[in-house]
Design a protein around this motif. Sequence first.
Motif, PDB file in Angstrom:
ATOM      1  N   LEU A   8       0.812  -1.203   0.000  1.00 32.95           N
ATOM      2  CA  LEU A   8       0.000   0.000   0.000  1.00 32.95           C
ATOM      3  C   LEU A   8       0.854   1.266   0.000  1.00 32.95           C
ATOM      4  N   ASP A   9       2.006   1.237   0.669  1.00 29.96           N
ATOM      5  CA  ASP A   9       2.871   2.421   0.698  1.00 29.96           C
ATOM      6  C   ASP A   9       3.383   2.767  -0.700  1.00 29.96           C
ATOM      7  N   GLY A  10       3.787   1.748  -1.459  1.00 39.91           N
ATOM      8  CA  GLY A  10       4.244   2.003  -2.819  1.00 39.91           C
ATOM      9  C   GLY A  10       3.137   2.513  -3.708  1.00 39.91           C
ATOM     10  N   LEU A  11       1.929   1.975  -3.522  1.00 38.76           N
ATOM     11  CA  LEU A  11       0.792   2.449  -4.305  1.00 38.76           C
ATOM     12  C   LEU A  11       0.494   3.921  -4.020  1.00 38.76           C
ATOM     13  N   GLN A  12       0.499   4.289  -2.740  1.00 37.79           N
ATOM     14  CA  GLN A  12       0.197   5.679  -2.401  1.00 37.79           C
ATOM     15  C   GLN A  12       1.233   6.628  -2.973  1.00 37.79           C
ATOM     16  N   TYR A  13       2.496   6.209  -2.981  1.00 37.95           N
ATOM     17  CA  TYR A  13       3.525   7.072  -3.575  1.00 37.95           C
ATOM     18  C   TYR A  13       3.231   7.285  -5.061  1.00 37.95           C
ATOM     19  N   MET A  14       2.845   6.213  -5.771  1.00 38.22           N
ATOM     20  CA  MET A  14       2.576   6.347  -7.195  1.00 38.22           C
ATOM     21  C   MET A  14       1.314   7.150  -7.475  1.00 38.22           C
ATOM     22  N   VAL A  15       0.360   7.128  -6.561  1.00 39.62           N
ATOM     23  CA  VAL A  15      -0.805   7.993  -6.705  1.00 39.62           C
ATOM     24  C   VAL A  15      -0.355   9.448  -6.725  1.00 39.62           C
ATOM     25  N   GLU A  16       0.539   9.789  -5.815  1.00 37.03           N
ATOM     26  CA  GLU A  16       1.024  11.166  -5.727  1.00 37.03           C
ATOM     27  C   GLU A  16       1.787  11.582  -6.977  1.00 37.03           C
ATOM     28  N   ARG A  17       2.621  10.678  -7.517  1.00 36.93           N
ATOM     29  CA  ARG A  17       3.487  11.043  -8.634  1.00 36.93           C
ATOM     30  C   ARG A  17       2.818  10.917 -10.003  1.00 36.93           C
ATOM     31  N   THR A  18       1.765  10.123 -10.106  1.00 32.22           N
ATOM     32  CA  THR A  18       1.137   9.917 -11.412  1.00 32.22           C
ATOM     33  C   THR A  18      -0.211  10.600 -11.550  1.00 32.22           C
ATOM     34  N   GLY A  19      -0.853  10.948 -10.430  1.00 39.12           N
ATOM     35  CA  GLY A  19      -2.184  11.528 -10.505  1.00 39.12           C
ATOM     36  C   GLY A  19      -3.267  10.513 -10.772  1.00 39.12           C
ATOM     37  N   ARG A  20      -2.947   9.215 -10.710  1.00 39.22           N
ATOM     38  CA  ARG A  20      -3.957   8.164 -10.858  1.00 39.22           C
ATOM     39  C   ARG A  20      -4.581   7.886  -9.495  1.00 39.22           C
ATOM     40  N   PRO A  21      -5.905   7.878  -9.380  1.00 40.76           N
ATOM     41  CA  PRO A  21      -6.530   7.489  -8.119  1.00 40.76           C
ATOM     42  C   PRO A  21      -6.094   6.089  -7.705  1.00 40.76           C
ATOM     43  N   LEU A  22      -6.197   5.804  -6.424  1.00 38.58           N
ATOM     44  CA  LEU A  22      -5.620   4.588  -5.848  1.00 38.58           C
ATOM     45  C   LEU A  22      -6.066   3.328  -6.575  1.00 38.58           C
ATOM     46  N   GLN A  23      -7.358   3.174  -6.827  1.00 38.79           N
ATOM     47  CA  GLN A  23      -7.837   1.944  -7.441  1.00 38.79           C
ATOM     48  C   GLN A  23      -7.267   1.775  -8.845  1.00 38.79           C
ATOM     49  N   GLU A  24      -7.182   2.852  -9.607  1.00 34.20           N
ATOM     50  CA  GLU A  24      -6.635   2.771 -10.960  1.00 34.20           C
ATOM     51  C   GLU A  24      -5.129   2.566 -10.939  1.00 34.20           C
ATOM     52  N   ALA A  25      -4.446   3.105  -9.923  1.00 27.28           N
ATOM     53  CA  ALA A  25      -3.012   2.862  -9.787  1.00 27.28           C
ATOM     54  C   ALA A  25      -2.750   1.405  -9.454  1.00 27.28           C
ATOM     55  N   ALA A  26      -3.654   0.775  -8.692  1.00 24.18           N
ATOM     56  CA  ALA A  26      -3.453  -0.606  -8.253  1.00 24.18           C
ATOM     57  C   ALA A  26      -3.458  -1.567  -9.432  1.00 24.18           C
ATOM     58  N   TRP A  27      -4.397  -1.409 -10.374  1.00 25.11           N
ATOM     59  CA  TRP A  27      -4.428  -2.361 -11.479  1.00 25.11           C
ATOM     60  C   TRP A  27      -3.566  -1.926 -12.660  1.00 25.11           C
ATOM     61  N   GLY A  28      -3.032  -0.722 -12.642  1.00 25.45           N
ATOM     62  CA  GLY A  28      -2.205  -0.260 -13.751  1.00 25.45           C
ATOM     63  C   GLY A  28      -0.860  -0.963 -13.791  1.00 25.45           C
ATOM     64  N   SER A  29      -0.383  -1.264 -15.001  1.00 22.00           N
ATOM     65  CA  SER A  29       0.959  -1.821 -15.165  1.00 22.00           C
ATOM     66  C   SER A  29       1.994  -0.726 -14.920  1.00 22.00           C
ATOM     67  N   ILE A  30       3.258  -1.118 -14.843  1.00 23.66           N
ATOM     68  CA  ILE A  30       4.320  -0.128 -14.657  1.00 23.66           C
ATOM     69  C   ILE A  30       4.362   0.827 -15.852  1.00 23.66           C
ATOM     70  N   GLY A  31       4.188   0.302 -17.064  1.00 20.94           N
ATOM     71  CA  GLY A  31       4.150   1.177 -18.229  1.00 20.94           C
ATOM     72  C   GLY A  31       2.974   2.138 -18.186  1.00 20.94           C
ATOM     73  N   THR A  32       1.836   1.668 -17.677  1.00 19.25           N
ATOM     74  CA  THR A  32       0.662   2.538 -17.544  1.00 19.25           C
ATOM     75  C   THR A  32       0.918   3.653 -16.549  1.00 19.25           C
ATOM     76  N   LEU A  33       1.564   3.324 -15.439  1.00 17.13           N
ATOM     77  CA  LEU A  33       1.881   4.345 -14.441  1.00 17.13           C
ATOM     78  C   LEU A  33       2.848   5.383 -15.009  1.00 17.13           C
ATOM     79  N   LEU A  34       3.856   4.920 -15.750  1.00 16.60           N
ATOM     80  CA  LEU A  34       4.792   5.851 -16.368  1.00 16.60           C
ATOM     81  C   LEU A  34       4.065   6.756 -17.365  1.00 16.60           C
ATOM     82  N   THR A  35       3.171   6.174 -18.164  1.00 20.86           N
ATOM     83  CA  THR A  35       2.413   6.976 -19.134  1.00 20.86           C
ATOM     84  C   THR A  35       1.557   8.014 -18.424  1.00 20.86           C
ATOM     85  N   SER A  36       0.940   7.639 -17.312  1.00 15.92           N
ATOM     86  CA  SER A  36       0.110   8.593 -16.567  1.00 15.92           C
ATOM     87  C   SER A  36       0.944   9.769 -16.077  1.00 15.92           C
ATOM     88  N   ARG A  37       2.151   9.479 -15.601  1.00 14.43           N
ATOM     89  CA  ARG A  37       3.014  10.581 -15.164  1.00 14.43           C
ATOM     90  C   ARG A  37       3.405  11.450 -16.357  1.00 14.43           C
TER      91      ARG A  37
END
Length: 769
Positions: free
Chosen positions: A266-295
Amino acid sequence: MSPYTFEFEDGTVREWTLTGDGAEPRLVEDYTPSLFVSGPDDALVDLRARLEDDPKVDATDRERWATDLHQAHVGDRSRVLRVDLERVDEVRTLAREIRGVHERETHAPGTFRLFDVDLEPGVRYCLDEGIDPTPGRELRPLRIELSEPALADGDVAALRLDGEPIDERTGDPAAVLRTLGRRLVRRDPDVLVVSHGELIPLIERRAAALGLEGVRLGRLPGWTQLAGENTYVSYGRAGHSPARYRVPGRAIVDTSNSFLWNQSGLDGLQYMVERTGRPLQEAAWGSIGTLLTSRQIRIARDRSVLAPWNKWEPESFTDVRTLHAADRGGFTFAPEVGFHETVHAIDFASLYPRIICEYNVSPETIDCGCGRPAARDGCGGDGTVETVGERNGRVPGLGYERCSHDGFLPDVLEPLLADREKRKRRLAADPSEPEAARLRAESGAIKWVLVSCFGYQGYRNAKFGRIECHEAINAYAREIALAAKRRLEDAGWRIVHGIVDSLWVTPRVPDPEPLDDVTAEIGETVGIPLEDDGSYEWVCFVPLRESIAPASEAGRAPAPPVDSSPDSDQTGTTIDPATEAGGVESGPAGALTKYFGKREDGGFTVRGIELRQRSTPPFVAESQRAFLEALDRERDPRAVCDVLGRRLRELRSGAVDPANLEITKRISRSLEAYSQRTHTVAALERYDRRGIDRRPGQSVRYVVVDDEARGSERVRLPFEGIRTYDEDWYATSVIRACESVVSPLGWDRRRIRTFLRDGRTPRLSTFVE
């Protein structure tokens, strides 16, 4: 606090904002999502007229936006058509109509380019409304788990909460669900961490069938299926994405469909929410490439750049000489197969991301063509080829001009690199365990995004990727590797292997220069820190199985001469570490990613061999670890084979628990699509017989009970009460694991079997664990 989770339905948005003791909803009824269309002015005028009567469209307007990074780089903008829609779920529908109906009927293919089409609803809403969905307080999670057989049977009585069974005595589904309902009310969790997404409809439907109206998973009644399950192929591997669900007021994390949860929690997910702007649930199922694209999309929006629906920019035309120089991939020093003592591992910290940032590599800075004087923008006007360490000029070996104006990719990556460095420094200060766990989780989450940033530049569908960037990064990496090699050798060190960003070195003279001083100098020269990754008492580099050399009479194969390393194209450009040119094949070929060694702190590091392979049964992995320990004690392959003999006797006596023989395999196709009757197919047949669905990209687990049997009788599933196993089949697996350990010393499988048949008395050290 800002809202942390969102629901979209019937043209309205429900925002959920955390409070001190729960969460509160707010309805937003005036949100109109937008897509953008670029093209010739007359075509956009015609399209705008066509869309005025479309009931999905709320309004249209003409605005100025940058349609790619190059436009933003040179300060240009395009007049595009903005189309506002009534509902967020109709954006893609309208985009397909524009492309497949309006364009096809009146214009040539490719007339229109569409932007901001395939953004997930939560990402789009936060981007449009300027919302930061980072949770404003510590989240309260609740873990809900159910085994796969129970899930297939719909047996909610087997539910577990936070790892503990709810009711082991009565097995009454109604009692279990009532207990779950009370727990939900008492804890009021913000996040439901479920073992399978299908738990959501199962629990809701069973509660409704039993008349338990007070039992609901959300903070309000109801649940929604957001997407169905599907199979996809990524980098040649089949993957499976399960169905996704939503409940009001709580984010859902499906652990079967969340890489980041399994890596960072959960700590890693919350950090990625902050850096990507993806809400928590969408950050959870997103791939690493998806998270990078969101940022990237978030940073691009700050630069007034729209996100393209389909990648448009083709590879630039280039001459054959440049293509030959560019199309080489990463750099590898071919491994010296054998047993090496006093080995030091060093690596460049986040090499590829730091190359991007240090040398300002970005889609709009490579051959930018901005036309400004080189004295102002560093575009290489003097025609010289840049050397490592210079920020302005041309890409080494390729001649690509590179502008010095701050690039897009460095803006994306520099904050992540800085955050990871801060966390590593804090971890080195020995913080309390709760803080250390959080720091490790956040650092791990950052690591995976940094790992993906380089490959994403060469990905054909990357929204902000460009193949010339991929080639430029590799060119810098090759130059850096050679610069490091030359300095290390001048300092009295010899490279025995190197791959991507890591080097393994050993002294080649009695008194080499201190390694710390040499690496610090290299890091200063190339602008990227070169760090100590551990010292080893010994390291073995494993040969390819078909190239194992005959063993010497003493039982050990000498290390091959330095100039015997062959060329290889497994990881790009591979060179002989002594000559910087391909050597001749006069010795055993090394597997580039297979090695193991004993660190000075007493632990082992293994890569590529069975101990690290996901499909290896626990007993085989434990046996291989025992082989490594025997090799460490005796430095003799015969001692390792003595241990092998003991493990085989244990296996053949039936003393091994079948649970320690489970094999896990990822399936790549449906049961009907397999043509060969493999163990995996046999396991799939047994899953199917049990009513448990298995799709491509998911895994099967089984034990081989009779390899000579037909069909599904060859294997058993872990929950089928296994009592026997195929001793011969598993014996072959254990011998293969032993071969991986002794092959650097020149022993192959035939010699191992010959040694075991000799009937020699094993030494006492064989029985030491």
